[in-house]
Design a protein around this motif. Structure first.
Motif, PDB file in Angstrom:
ATOM      1  N   LEU A  90     -65.956  22.757  55.673  1.00 49.97           N
ATOM      2  CA  LEU A  90     -66.482  23.874  56.225  1.00 49.97           C
ATOM      3  C   LEU A  90     -65.506  25.080  56.355  1.00 49.97           C
ATOM      4  O   LEU A  90     -66.012  26.479  56.013  1.00 49.97           O
ATOM      5  N   LYS A  91     -64.347  24.846  56.401  1.00 48.00           N
ATOM      6  CA  LYS A  91     -63.389  26.252  56.237  1.00 48.00           C
ATOM      7  C   LYS A  91     -63.354  26.644  54.926  1.00 48.00           C
ATOM      8  O   LYS A  91     -63.300  27.809  54.566  1.00 48.00           O
ATOM      9  N   ALA A  92     -63.598  25.727  53.852  1.00 46.04           N
ATOM     10  CA  ALA A  92     -63.752  26.120  52.572  1.00 46.04           C
ATOM     11  C   ALA A  92     -64.807  27.041  52.197  1.00 46.04           C
ATOM     12  O   ALA A  92     -64.827  28.020  51.412  1.00 46.04           O
ATOM     13  N   VAL A  93     -65.959  26.728  52.901  1.00 45.18           N
ATOM     14  CA  VAL A  93     -67.223  27.624  52.849  1.00 45.18           C
ATOM     15  C   VAL A  93     -66.827  28.955  53.339  1.00 45.18           C
ATOM     16  O   VAL A  93     -67.357  30.064  53.016  1.00 45.18           O
ATOM     17  N   CYS A  94     -66.108  28.805  54.526  1.00 46.86           N
ATOM     18  CA  CYS A  94     -65.711  30.264  55.339  1.00 46.86           C
ATOM     19  C   CYS A  94     -64.926  31.021  54.617  1.00 46.86           C
ATOM     20  O   CYS A  94     -64.714  32.267  54.696  1.00 46.86           O
ATOM     21  N   GLY A  95     -63.950  30.429  53.889  1.00 44.81           N
ATOM     22  CA  GLY A  95     -63.153  31.270  53.146  1.00 44.81           C
ATOM     23  C   GLY A  95     -62.155  32.226  53.898  1.00 44.81           C
ATOM     24  O   GLY A  95     -61.667  31.561  54.782  1.00 44.81           O
ATOM     25  N   ASP A  96     -62.248  33.422  53.892  1.00 47.86           N
ATOM     26  CA  ASP A  96     -61.121  34.359  54.818  1.00 47.86           C
ATOM     27  C   ASP A  96     -62.028  34.578  56.061  1.00 47.86           C
ATOM     28  O   ASP A  96     -61.580  35.132  56.908  1.00 47.86           O
ATOM     29  N   LYS A  97     -63.011  34.335  56.333  1.00 42.20           N
ATOM     30  CA  LYS A  97     -63.773  34.371  57.525  1.00 42.20           C
ATOM     31  C   LYS A  97     -63.221  33.413  58.629  1.00 42.20           C
ATOM     32  O   LYS A  97     -62.997  32.276  58.331  1.00 42.20           O
ATOM     33  N   HIS A  98     -63.146  33.766  59.989  1.00 42.84           N
ATOM     34  CA  HIS A  98     -62.643  32.714  60.819  1.00 42.84           C
ATOM     35  C   HIS A  98     -63.568  31.600  60.980  1.00 42.84           C
ATOM     36  O   HIS A  98     -64.651  31.832  61.479  1.00 42.84           O
ATOM     37  N   LEU A  99     -62.568  30.458  61.222  1.00 38.17           N
ATOM     38  CA  LEU A  99     -63.555  29.194  61.588  1.00 38.17           C
ATOM     39  C   LEU A  99     -63.014  28.672  63.251  1.00 38.17           C
ATOM     40  O   LEU A  99     -61.867  28.631  62.980  1.00 38.17           O
ATOM     41  N   LYS A 100     -63.727  28.888  63.867  1.00 32.25           N
ATOM     42  CA  LYS A 100     -63.421  28.503  65.514  1.00 32.25           C
ATOM     43  C   LYS A 100     -63.967  26.866  65.622  1.00 32.25           C
ATOM     44  O   LYS A 100     -65.082  26.446  65.287  1.00 32.25           O
ATOM     45  N   VAL A 101     -63.085  26.100  65.770  1.00 31.76           N
ATOM     46  CA  VAL A 101     -63.463  24.663  65.969  1.00 31.76           C
ATOM     47  C   VAL A 101     -63.491  24.123  67.363  1.00 31.76           C
ATOM     48  O   VAL A 101     -62.442  24.519  68.154  1.00 31.76           O
ATOM     49  N   ILE A 102     -64.727  23.549  67.665  1.00 32.28           N
ATOM     50  CA  ILE A 102     -64.957  23.220  69.187  1.00 32.28           C
ATOM     51  C   ILE A 102     -64.638  21.813  69.181  1.00 32.28           C
ATOM     52  O   ILE A 102     -65.265  21.120  68.589  1.00 32.28           O
ATOM     53  N   LEU A 103     -63.809  21.542  70.123  1.00 34.32           N
ATOM     54  CA  LEU A 103     -63.296  20.228  70.596  1.00 34.32           C
ATOM     55  C   LEU A 103     -64.591  19.662  71.563  1.00 34.32           C
ATOM     56  O   LEU A 103     -64.173  18.042  71.413  1.00 34.32           O
ATOM     57  N   GLU A 104     -65.159  20.049  72.354  1.00 33.12           N
ATOM     58  CA  GLU A 104     -66.083  19.425  73.203  1.00 33.12           C
ATOM     59  C   GLU A 104     -65.195  18.761  74.129  1.00 33.12           C
ATOM     60  O   GLU A 104     -65.181  17.551  74.425  1.00 33.12           O
ATOM     61  N   THR A 105     -64.364  19.508  74.796  1.00 33.01           N
ATOM     62  CA  THR A 105     -63.085  18.678  75.580  1.00 33.01           C
ATOM     63  C   THR A 105     -63.686  17.709  76.581  1.00 33.01           C
ATOM     64  O   THR A 105     -63.104  16.720  77.045  1.00 33.01           O
ATOM     65  N   GLY A 106     -64.802  18.179  77.322  1.00 33.73           N
ATOM     66  CA  GLY A 106     -65.405  17.425  78.462  1.00 33.73           C
ATOM     67  C   GLY A 106     -65.631  15.852  77.790  1.00 33.73           C
ATOM     68  O   GLY A 106     -66.072  15.087  78.628  1.00 33.73           O
ATOM     69  N   ALA A 107     -66.095  15.660  76.630  1.00 36.94           N
ATOM     70  CA  ALA A 107     -66.466  14.329  75.939  1.00 36.94           C
ATOM     71  C   ALA A 107     -65.092  13.811  75.471  1.00 36.94           C
ATOM     72  O   ALA A 107     -65.462  12.524  75.058  1.00 36.94           O
ATOM     73  N   LEU A 108     -64.176  14.199  75.447  1.00 30.17           N
ATOM     74  CA  LEU A 108     -62.860  13.692  74.762  1.00 30.17           C
ATOM     75  C   LEU A 108     -62.056  12.654  75.919  1.00 30.17           C
ATOM     76  O   LEU A 108     -61.188  11.885  75.488  1.00 30.17           O
ATOM     77  N   GLY A 109     -62.505  12.958  77.274  1.00 33.53           N
ATOM     78  CA  GLY A 109     -62.208  11.656  78.116  1.00 33.53           C
ATOM     79  C   GLY A 109     -60.684  11.888  78.595  1.00 33.53           C
ATOM     80  O   GLY A 109     -60.461  11.768  79.733  1.00 33.53           O
TER      81      GLY A 109
END
Length: 313
Positions: free
Chosen positions: A182-201
């Protein structure tokens, strides 16, 4: 003969898979990922008691306003409602000429075009959630197509969710491959990656997911979608900021931080500001590296900045 060929092929594939897994374990080994949740809680409490009051200033509130990703992600969103939402950001420029505008407008991908056509305010980006948001449970082909279409429709930034199920079952390769693609698709556009921390325990998992996401090309790491409980917490923010700092020390690459979900008061925003300032320092106090995902907070911050209750947005 045929049967043997298949065996050797799967054996080779097994090796490749092991190598990839080792690669991620090796990456994680450079960092301290064995964290104690009680320790984290104590440190956060200490930070807030020691430093929050000094950050409770009009300047900080103006800065926080300028870091907002003004968000509408409702099933009731329509072209008309999103157009009105965007026009408020345009109107802000005339109504409050001495204040810096929000950082971005964040919408579903099918609304990027309407924002792009309506937005006139300078230096406000268009962010889209993508990749099967908020569950991230769809085919990678669909995630790629959705992301490419969002960018084609005018998105400057893309917010995706990690494959939480893959992460929790130890399939780091599967999770990271998706982020890289997905970062490759974004190229120079910013990719923000959501961890969904509440589900990580726990804090250790949050640290691992942070590092793996940055390692795979995340420009920002973000706490939550706001669609799961708990959403952002100061403890998750602390762990993520520590990960960003350590990653920067190892690689020299600065990754941004975005708490989102459940940021309902000015006090909440000041808590996140304080954590970023104390762990990452002044260099991260710019809306290039710090964002707040919220819709409610804009009016609350504005009310405090102008000194009277204001329902502008």
């Amino acid at each position: 003969m045929e049967h043997n060929h298949d065996c050797s092929h799967s054996h080779e594939h097994g090796h490749e898979h092991e190598d990839a897994h080792d690669k991620y374990m090796e990456a994680l080994a450079k960092y301290n990922t064995h964290l104690n949740d009680e320790d984290v809680k104590a440190k956060v409490t200490h930070f807030i008691e020691e430093h929050l009051a000094e950050n409770n200033t009009p300047e900080v509130k103006k800065f926080l306003f300028h870091c907002i990703d003004l968000t509408t992600l409702k099933c009731t969103d329509s072209e008309e409602s999103v157009m009105k939402f965007t026009e408020k950001v345009n109107d802000f420029v005339d109504k409050y000429p001495d204040l810096s505008n929000v950082a971005a407008i964040c919408v579903y991908p099918n609304m990027a075009e309407i924002v792009n056509d309506t937005l006139e305010a300078d230096n406000v980006n268009i962010a889209c959630v993508s990749g099967g948001f908020p569950s991230s449970q769809t085919f990678i082909e669909v995630k790629v197509a959705e992301t490419a279409m969002a960018i084609h429709s005018g998105a400057d930034e893309i917010d995706i969710v990690i494959s939480v199920g893959k992460f929790l079952t130890g399939d780091y390769e599967g999770m990271c491959d998706e982020i890289e693609e997905l970062k490759a698709v974004c190229g120079d556009k910013h990719l923000k990656v959501i961890l969904e921390t509440g589900a990580l325990g726990n804090a250790s998992n949050i640290k691992k997911a942070s590092i793996l996401s940055m390692y795979s090309g995340a420009d920002f790491i973000k706490t939550s979608t706001g669609k799961e409980n708990p959403a952002a917490t100061p403890e998750a923010a602390y762990v993520m900021c520590e990960a960003i700092k350590e990653y920067y020390m190892v690689t020299g690459r600065k990754v941004g931080f975005k708490p989102a979900g459940g940021i309902n008061t000015v006090h909440d925003a000041l808590v996140y500001y304080t954590i970023v300032k104390e762990i990452l320092g002044e260099e991260w106090l710019t809306n290039e590296l710090f964002r707040l995902g919220t819709s409610r907070l804009a009016n609350l911050l504005l009310s405090e900045i102008v000194g009277q209750e204001t329902k502008f947005f």
